[in-house]
Design a protein around this motif. Structure first.
Motif, mmCIF file in Angstrom:
data_model
loop_
_atom_site.group_PDB
_atom_site.id
_atom_site.type_symbol
_atom_site.label_atom_id
_atom_site.label_comp_id
_atom_site.label_asym_id
_atom_site.label_seq_id
_atom_site.Cartn_x
_atom_site.Cartn_y
_atom_site.Cartn_z
ATOM 1 N N ARG A 112 0.840 -1.207 0.000
ATOM 2 C CA ARG A 112 0.000 0.000 0.000
ATOM 3 C C ARG A 112 0.873 1.254 0.000
ATOM 4 O O ARG A 112 0.598 2.224 -0.708
ATOM 5 C CB ARG A 112 -0.925 -0.015 1.219
ATOM 6 N N HIS A 113 1.939 1.229 0.802
ATOM 7 C CA HIS A 113 2.883 2.360 0.834
ATOM 8 C C HIS A 113 3.551 2.539 -0.532
ATOM 9 O O HIS A 113 3.632 3.657 -1.055
ATOM 10 C CB HIS A 113 3.940 2.122 1.912
ATOM 11 N N ASP A 114 4.030 1.456 -1.108
ATOM 12 C CA ASP A 114 4.728 1.528 -2.391
ATOM 13 C C ASP A 114 3.796 2.025 -3.493
ATOM 14 O O ASP A 114 4.203 2.802 -4.367
ATOM 15 C CB ASP A 114 5.297 0.160 -2.759
ATOM 16 N N ASP A 115 2.551 1.571 -3.460
ATOM 17 C CA ASP A 115 1.572 2.005 -4.447
ATOM 18 C C ASP A 115 1.320 3.506 -4.338
ATOM 19 O O ASP A 115 1.244 4.216 -5.352
ATOM 20 C CB ASP A 115 0.266 1.226 -4.242
ATOM 21 N N HIS A 116 1.210 4.004 -3.115
ATOM 22 C CA HIS A 116 0.964 5.426 -2.909
ATOM 23 C C HIS A 116 2.174 6.251 -3.330
ATOM 24 O O HIS A 116 2.030 7.353 -3.879
ATOM 25 C CB HIS A 116 0.628 5.692 -1.441
ATOM 26 N N SER A 117 3.358 5.714 -3.096
ATOM 27 C CA SER A 117 4.579 6.406 -3.510
ATOM 28 C C SER A 117 4.619 6.561 -5.025
ATOM 29 O O SER A 117 4.982 7.630 -5.553
ATOM 30 C CB SER A 117 5.803 5.633 -3.015
ATOM 31 N N LEU A 118 4.241 5.508 -5.741
ATOM 32 C CA LEU A 118 4.180 5.605 -7.197
ATOM 33 C C LEU A 118 3.150 6.651 -7.626
ATOM 34 O O LEU A 118 3.384 7.419 -8.567
ATOM 35 C CB LEU A 118 3.821 4.250 -7.801
ATOM 36 N N ALA A 119 2.022 6.694 -6.925
ATOM 37 C CA ALA A 119 0.984 7.676 -7.255
ATOM 38 C C ALA A 119 1.494 9.104 -7.074
ATOM 39 O O ALA A 119 1.141 9.999 -7.853
ATOM 40 C CB ALA A 119 -0.252 7.443 -6.377
ATOM 41 N N VAL A 120 2.338 9.311 -6.069
ATOM 42 C CA VAL A 120 2.920 10.640 -5.827
ATOM 43 C C VAL A 120 3.722 11.095 -7.044
ATOM 44 O O VAL A 120 3.563 12.223 -7.532
ATOM 45 C CB VAL A 120 3.815 10.630 -4.575
ATOM 46 N N PHE A 121 4.581 10.217 -7.545
ATOM 47 C CA PHE A 121 5.456 10.618 -8.636
ATOM 48 C C PHE A 121 4.755 10.593 -9.991
ATOM 49 O O PHE A 121 5.176 11.286 -10.921
ATOM 50 C CB PHE A 121 6.723 9.772 -8.622
ATOM 51 N N GLU A 122 3.688 9.823 -10.099
ATOM 52 C CA GLU A 122 2.859 9.926 -11.297
ATOM 53 C C GLU A 122 2.110 11.252 -11.305
ATOM 54 O O GLU A 122 1.937 11.870 -12.358
ATOM 55 C CB GLU A 122 1.890 8.741 -11.361
ATOM 56 N N LYS A 123 1.685 11.712 -10.123
ATOM 57 C CA LYS A 123 1.045 13.026 -10.044
ATOM 58 C C LYS A 123 2.035 14.127 -10.428
ATOM 59 O O LYS A 123 1.659 15.136 -11.039
ATOM 60 C CB LYS A 123 0.519 13.276 -8.628
ATOM 61 N N ALA A 124 3.309 13.911 -10.086
ATOM 62 C CA ALA A 124 4.331 14.903 -10.443
ATOM 63 C C ALA A 124 4.485 15.016 -11.963
ATOM 64 O O ALA A 124 4.850 16.080 -12.471
ATOM 65 C CB ALA A 124 5.671 14.511 -9.814
ATOM 66 N N GLY A 125 4.223 13.912 -12.678
ATOM 67 C CA GLY A 125 4.346 13.948 -14.129
ATOM 68 C C GLY A 125 5.154 12.813 -14.712
ATOM 69 O O GLY A 125 5.285 12.700 -15.927
ATOM 70 N N PHE A 126 5.709 11.953 -13.863
ATOM 71 C CA PHE A 126 6.458 10.812 -14.367
ATOM 72 C C PHE A 126 5.500 9.717 -14.821
ATOM 73 O O PHE A 126 4.394 9.585 -14.282
ATOM 74 C CB PHE A 126 7.384 10.254 -13.284
ATOM 75 N N VAL A 127 5.946 8.923 -15.772
ATOM 76 C CA VAL A 127 5.131 7.807 -16.237
ATOM 77 C C VAL A 127 5.997 6.550 -16.296
ATOM 78 O O VAL A 127 7.212 6.618 -16.457
ATOM 79 C CB VAL A 127 4.534 8.082 -17.647
ATOM 80 N N GLY A 128 5.342 5.409 -16.148
ATOM 81 C CA GLY A 128 6.029 4.128 -16.285
ATOM 82 C C GLY A 128 7.226 3.976 -15.368
ATOM 83 O O GLY A 128 7.168 4.262 -14.173
ATOM 84 N N ASP A 132 8.814 4.712 -11.039
ATOM 85 C CA ASP A 132 9.502 3.730 -10.187
ATOM 86 C C ASP A 132 10.886 4.226 -9.791
ATOM 87 O O ASP A 132 11.303 4.085 -8.630
ATOM 88 C CB ASP A 132 9.648 2.399 -10.925
ATOM 89 N N GLN A 133 11.593 4.806 -10.746
ATOM 90 C CA GLN A 133 12.954 5.282 -10.475
ATOM 91 C C GLN A 133 12.953 6.441 -9.489
ATOM 92 O O GLN A 133 13.807 6.505 -8.591
ATOM 93 C CB GLN A 133 13.619 5.678 -11.790
ATOM 94 N N ALA A 134 12.006 7.352 -9.629
ATOM 95 C CA ALA A 134 11.924 8.480 -8.702
ATOM 96 C C ALA A 134 11.586 7.998 -7.299
ATOM 97 O O ALA A 134 12.193 8.434 -6.308
ATOM 98 C CB ALA A 134 10.877 9.482 -9.194
ATOM 99 N N ALA A 135 10.615 7.089 -7.205
ATOM 100 C CA ALA A 135 10.236 6.544 -5.896
ATOM 101 C C ALA A 135 11.401 5.794 -5.269
ATOM 102 O O ALA A 135 11.662 5.906 -4.062
ATOM 103 C CB ALA A 135 9.023 5.628 -6.045
ATOM 104 N N ALA A 136 12.131 5.013 -6.074
ATOM 105 C CA ALA A 136 13.263 4.238 -5.562
ATOM 106 C C ALA A 136 14.385 5.148 -5.088
ATOM 107 O O ALA A 136 15.064 4.852 -4.096
ATOM 108 C CB ALA A 136 13.776 3.287 -6.640
ATOM 109 N N ALA A 137 14.603 6.263 -5.789
ATOM 110 C CA ALA A 137 15.669 7.192 -5.388
ATOM 111 C C ALA A 137 15.404 7.735 -3.986
ATOM 112 O O ALA A 137 16.319 7.813 -3.149
ATOM 113 C CB ALA A 137 15.757 8.347 -6.390
ATOM 114 N N VAL A 138 14.165 8.105 -3.716
ATOM 115 C CA VAL A 138 13.823 8.631 -2.392
ATOM 116 C C VAL A 138 13.890 7.521 -1.345
ATOM 117 O O VAL A 138 14.435 7.713 -0.246
ATOM 118 C CB VAL A 138 12.424 9.275 -2.419
ATOM 119 N N PHE A 139 13.350 6.356 -1.674
ATOM 120 C CA PHE A 139 13.324 5.247 -0.719
ATOM 121 C C PHE A 139 14.729 4.822 -0.304
ATOM 122 O O PHE A 139 15.016 4.643 0.883
ATOM 123 C CB PHE A 139 12.567 4.069 -1.327
#
Length: 252
Positions: A112-128, A132-139
């Motif tokens: 659930r956390h990982d899914d929400h993290s992806l949603a954050v960066f998709e809202k920023a404008g990243f796709v595909g 994942d790469q943006a979320a992984a960089a922060v994590f």
């Protein structure tokens, strides 16, 4: 506590308390059974083994990380909140960093956390894959920044269990590290600027600095990819004009 009154939730909560107090090396079914006032064999009716128990315990602590409402906050605020919450959670449970390095960890709360993290960066404008790469960089930044504290807790526990004075042993090690650092100019300057015994400690607000630097980089990438590239004909025209201007300057 007999096995028919023991629940998985009780076992997981007791396991988290034991892990917080004793670390991964202190978690075993006998110690857990003693904490639950139950026979170790009763625990096996609810969990398979120690690895399974660590997975269940790690999944439970992910509930402590808040998931901001993306309809009410911008992506960067949400990313900062989640990363800060994750850092607070991981430092409250130092064994989790070690667990990540020793076995796969998964579960519904983590998903659930990982899914929400992806949603954050998709809202920023990243796709595909970019999301994942943006979320992984922060994590990975959060996890990496937590290693020092987790290692300190582990070393203190190990030395204490071995009957040694942990504080004195660490102080001696830092004295030797400082003596070595004094041989190098940049490190020597840093040692001179810190109070005695503080060499090796991260500067104040290092986590906040690093997190915002990463988010700055992510935001910069978003800005760079949103800039339209000139079409091929326009680029050719500009190249031809530049060449003509250079040739004209030679003749002048």
């Amino acid at each position: 506590m007999p096995r028919d009154t023991l629940t998985r939730e009780q076992i997981v909560r007791a396991a988290i308390e034991l892990l917080d107090a004793e670390g991964l090396e202190g978690l075993n079914m006998r110690s857990l059974g003693k904490r639950l006032d139950s026979a170790a064999t009763a625990v096996y009716w609810h969990v398979k083994n120690k690895d399974n128990l660590v997975i269940l315990a790690s999944n439970e602590v992910w509930n402590e990380v808040g998931l901001p409402d993306l309809d009410t906050v911008d992506w960067r605020t949400a990313a900062t909140t989640m990363a800060t919450d994750l850092y607070r959670m991981v430092t409250a449970h130092p064994w989790l960093v070690m667990a990540f390095a020793s076995q796969p960890l998964y579960g519904e709360n983590k998903a659930r956390h990982d899914d929400h993290s992806l949603a954050v960066f998709e809202k920023a404008g990243f796709v595909g894959a970019e999301a994942d790469q943006a979320a992984a960089a922060v994590f990975t930044f959060v996890l990496g920044h937590s290693i020092g504290l987790s290692a300190t807790v582990s070393v203190n526990r190990r030395l204490t269990n071995a009957g040694r004075n942990a504080q004195e042993t660490i102080r001696e090690a830092m004295t030797q590290a400082t003596e070595i650092a004094m041989r190098f100019p940049h490190l020597r300057e840093r040692v001179d600027s810190f109070a005695a015994g503080d060499y090796g400690a991260a500067p104040e607000h290092s986590f906040e600095f690093g997190l915002q630097a990463i988010l700055d980089g992510i935001e910069h990438r978003l800005g760079a990819r949103s800039l339209p590239l000139p079409d091929r004909d326009d680029r050719t025209d500009r190249t031809d004009r530049a060449g003509a201007e250079d040739l004209d300057s030679v003749h002048r």
